[in-house]
Design a protein around this motif. Structure first.
Motif, PDB file in Angstrom:
ATOM      1  N   LYS A  62     -82.699-133.492  55.030  1.00 47.22           N
ATOM      2  CA  LYS A  62     -81.571-134.414  54.885  1.00 47.22           C
ATOM      3  C   LYS A  62     -81.651-135.266  53.618  1.00 47.22           C
ATOM      4  O   LYS A  62     -80.658-135.852  53.209  1.00 47.22           O
ATOM      5  CB  LYS A  62     -81.452-135.315  56.113  1.00 47.22           C
ATOM      6  CG  LYS A  62     -82.621-136.277  56.282  1.00 47.22           C
ATOM      7  CD  LYS A  62     -82.440-137.170  57.502  1.00 47.22           C
ATOM      8  CE  LYS A  62     -83.586-138.122  57.669  1.00 47.22           C
ATOM      9  NZ  LYS A  62     -83.735-139.079  56.592  1.00 47.22           N
ATOM     10  N   ASP A  63     -82.815-135.323  52.989  1.00 43.88           N
ATOM     11  CA  ASP A  63     -83.005-136.104  51.757  1.00 43.88           C
ATOM     12  C   ASP A  63     -82.670-135.303  50.503  1.00 43.88           C
ATOM     13  O   ASP A  63     -82.840-135.796  49.391  1.00 43.88           O
ATOM     14  CB  ASP A  63     -84.475-136.555  51.639  1.00 43.88           C
ATOM     15  CG  ASP A  63     -84.929-137.395  52.810  1.00 43.88           C
ATOM     16  OD1 ASP A  63     -84.131-138.213  53.307  1.00 43.88           O
ATOM     17  OD2 ASP A  63     -86.089-137.221  53.233  1.00 43.88           O
ATOM     18  N   CYS A  64     -82.228-134.066  50.687  1.00 40.83           N
ATOM     19  CA  CYS A  64     -82.087-133.145  49.557  1.00 40.83           C
ATOM     20  C   CYS A  64     -80.657-132.646  49.408  1.00 40.83           C
ATOM     21  O   CYS A  64     -79.877-132.646  50.347  1.00 40.83           O
ATOM     22  CB  CYS A  64     -82.983-131.926  49.777  1.00 40.83           C
ATOM     23  SG  CYS A  64     -84.721-132.331  49.985  1.00 40.83           S
ATOM     24  N   ASP A  65     -80.347-132.216  48.209  1.00 36.66           N
ATOM     25  CA  ASP A  65     -79.170-131.409  47.934  1.00 36.66           C
ATOM     26  C   ASP A  65     -79.686-130.051  47.496  1.00 36.66           C
ATOM     27  O   ASP A  65     -80.836-129.923  47.075  1.00 36.66           O
ATOM     28  CB  ASP A  65     -78.310-132.050  46.847  1.00 36.66           C
ATOM     29  CG  ASP A  65     -77.662-133.345  47.335  1.00 36.66           C
ATOM     30  OD1 ASP A  65     -77.261-133.404  48.514  1.00 36.66           O
ATOM     31  OD2 ASP A  65     -77.575-134.296  46.549  1.00 36.66           O
ATOM     32  N   LEU A  66     -78.840-129.036  47.618  1.00 35.95           N
ATOM     33  CA  LEU A  66     -79.277-127.666  47.364  1.00 35.95           C
ATOM     34  C   LEU A  66     -78.491-127.058  46.221  1.00 35.95           C
ATOM     35  O   LEU A  66     -77.262-127.063  46.230  1.00 35.95           O
ATOM     36  CB  LEU A  66     -79.088-126.825  48.633  1.00 35.95           C
ATOM     37  CG  LEU A  66     -79.495-125.363  48.572  1.00 35.95           C
ATOM     38  CD1 LEU A  66     -80.977-125.210  48.253  1.00 35.95           C
ATOM     39  CD2 LEU A  66     -79.156-124.666  49.882  1.00 35.95           C
ATOM     40  N   LEU A  67     -79.210-126.548  45.239  1.00 34.39           N
ATOM     41  CA  LEU A  67     -78.619-125.814  44.125  1.00 34.39           C
ATOM     42  C   LEU A  67     -78.993-124.341  44.287  1.00 34.39           C
ATOM     43  O   LEU A  67     -80.174-123.999  44.339  1.00 34.39           O
ATOM     44  CB  LEU A  67     -79.158-126.350  42.786  1.00 34.39           C
ATOM     45  CG  LEU A  67     -78.748-125.575  41.542  1.00 34.39           C
ATOM     46  CD1 LEU A  67     -77.249-125.674  41.318  1.00 34.39           C
ATOM     47  CD2 LEU A  67     -79.511-126.089  40.335  1.00 34.39           C
ATOM     48  N   LEU A  68     -77.987-123.501  44.393  1.00 36.59           N
ATOM     49  CA  LEU A  68     -78.208-122.066  44.563  1.00 36.59           C
ATOM     50  C   LEU A  68     -77.968-121.362  43.231  1.00 36.59           C
ATOM     51  O   LEU A  68     -76.928-121.547  42.606  1.00 36.59           O
ATOM     52  CB  LEU A  68     -77.264-121.518  45.634  1.00 36.59           C
ATOM     53  CG  LEU A  68     -77.418-122.186  47.006  1.00 36.59           C
ATOM     54  CD1 LEU A  68     -76.294-121.747  47.934  1.00 36.59           C
ATOM     55  CD2 LEU A  68     -78.770-121.892  47.602  1.00 36.59           C
ATOM     56  N   THR A  69     -78.931-120.561  42.802  1.00 36.74           N
ATOM     57  CA  THR A  69     -78.826-119.926  41.492  1.00 36.74           C
ATOM     58  C   THR A  69     -77.896-118.719  41.501  1.00 36.74           C
ATOM     59  O   THR A  69     -77.231-118.446  40.511  1.00 36.74           O
ATOM     60  CB  THR A  69     -80.207-119.501  40.965  1.00 36.74           C
ATOM     61  OG1 THR A  69     -80.803-118.595  41.906  1.00 36.74           O
ATOM     62  CG2 THR A  69     -81.095-120.708  40.746  1.00 36.74           C
ATOM     63  N   HIS A  70     -77.866-117.979  42.619  1.00 33.64           N
ATOM     64  CA  HIS A  70     -76.970-116.839  42.756  1.00 33.64           C
ATOM     65  C   HIS A  70     -76.929-116.418  44.221  1.00 33.64           C
ATOM     66  O   HIS A  70     -77.640-116.975  45.053  1.00 33.64           O
ATOM     67  CB  HIS A  70     -77.362-115.684  41.837  1.00 33.64           C
ATOM     68  CG  HIS A  70     -78.731-115.137  42.087  1.00 33.64           C
ATOM     69  ND1 HIS A  70     -79.887-115.768  41.698  1.00 33.64           N
ATOM     70  CD2 HIS A  70     -79.113-113.987  42.684  1.00 33.64           C
ATOM     71  CE1 HIS A  70     -80.929-115.036  42.043  1.00 33.64           C
ATOM     72  NE2 HIS A  70     -80.479-113.946  42.644  1.00 33.64           N
ATOM     73  N   LEU A  71     -76.070-115.448  44.551  1.00 35.53           N
ATOM     74  CA  LEU A  71     -75.744-115.155  45.948  1.00 35.53           C
ATOM     75  C   LEU A  71     -76.618-114.118  46.645  1.00 35.53           C
ATOM     76  O   LEU A  71     -76.215-113.590  47.662  1.00 35.53           O
ATOM     77  CB  LEU A  71     -74.270-114.731  46.057  1.00 35.53           C
ATOM     78  CG  LEU A  71     -73.277-115.857  45.812  1.00 35.53           C
ATOM     79  CD1 LEU A  71     -71.851-115.316  45.816  1.00 35.53           C
ATOM     80  CD2 LEU A  71     -73.427-116.952  46.844  1.00 35.53           C
ATOM     81  N   HIS A  72     -77.803-113.837  46.188  1.00 32.03           N
ATOM     82  CA  HIS A  72     -78.692-112.933  46.933  1.00 32.03           C
ATOM     83  C   HIS A  72     -79.271-113.664  48.142  1.00 32.03           C
ATOM     84  O   HIS A  72     -79.538-114.864  48.087  1.00 32.03           O
ATOM     85  CB  HIS A  72     -79.826-112.432  46.040  1.00 32.03           C
ATOM     86  CG  HIS A  72     -79.379-111.471  45.003  1.00 32.03           C
ATOM     87  ND1 HIS A  72     -80.096-111.236  43.852  1.00 32.03           N
ATOM     88  CD2 HIS A  72     -78.273-110.682  44.919  1.00 32.03           C
ATOM     89  CE1 HIS A  72     -79.463-110.339  43.119  1.00 32.03           C
ATOM     90  NE2 HIS A  72     -78.362-109.995  43.738  1.00 32.03           N
ATOM     91  N   ALA A  73     -79.485-112.928  49.223  1.00 35.02           N
ATOM     92  CA  ALA A  73     -79.931-113.520  50.486  1.00 35.02           C
ATOM     93  C   ALA A  73     -81.273-114.239  50.375  1.00 35.02           C
ATOM     94  O   ALA A  73     -81.521-115.201  51.105  1.00 35.02           O
ATOM     95  CB  ALA A  73     -80.015-112.444  51.568  1.00 35.02           C
ATOM     96  N   ASP A  74     -82.144-113.800  49.473  1.00 39.84           N
ATOM     97  CA  ASP A  74     -83.434-114.471  49.333  1.00 39.84           C
ATOM     98  C   ASP A  74     -83.295-115.824  48.631  1.00 39.84           C
ATOM     99  O   ASP A  74     -84.197-116.652  48.687  1.00 39.84           O
ATOM    100  CB  ASP A  74     -84.461-113.589  48.620  1.00 39.84           C
ATOM    101  CG  ASP A  74     -84.014-113.116  47.253  1.00 39.84           C
ATOM    102  OD1 ASP A  74     -82.806-112.832  47.074  1.00 39.84           O
ATOM    103  OD2 ASP A  74     -84.869-113.009  46.353  1.00 39.84           O
TER     104      ASP A  74
END
Length: 94
Positions: A62-74
């Protein structure tokens, strides 16, 4: 867990049944929040590794935000888990 620069950390989350074996996760820690970069698969094991390593930094999901680099499941597997715990999600336009 390794600090690679002041307040920037990395750790591995295992990728079961994958030739890749593990994914490197990065955390940028700021005084009020942190940014987590990528997640690992949507598995109980990934959640446990994520929570354990964030705990070493005195953080919870809950203390974090999430940055996703690309859409692969891993890289995106735990996106819903982060969202359900009140995190903002960021990813580039597809």
């Amino acid at each position: 867990m390794k600090e690679i620069y002041k307040d920037i950390y990395t750790f591995e989350v295992p990728l079961p049944k994958s030739a890749l074996k593990a994914i490197n996760i990065y955390v940028i820690k700021a005084p009020d929040r942190a940014i987590v970069i990528d997640t690992g698969y949507n598995t109980k094991e990934s959640i446990e590794y994520m929570e354990d390593n964030l705990g070493k930094l005195d953080l919870e999901i809950k203390d974090c935000d999430l940055l996703l680099t690309h859409l692969h499941a891993d890289h995106t597997g735990l996106a819903a888990f982060f969202y359900e715990n009140g995190c903002n999600l960021y990813i580039g336009k597809v």
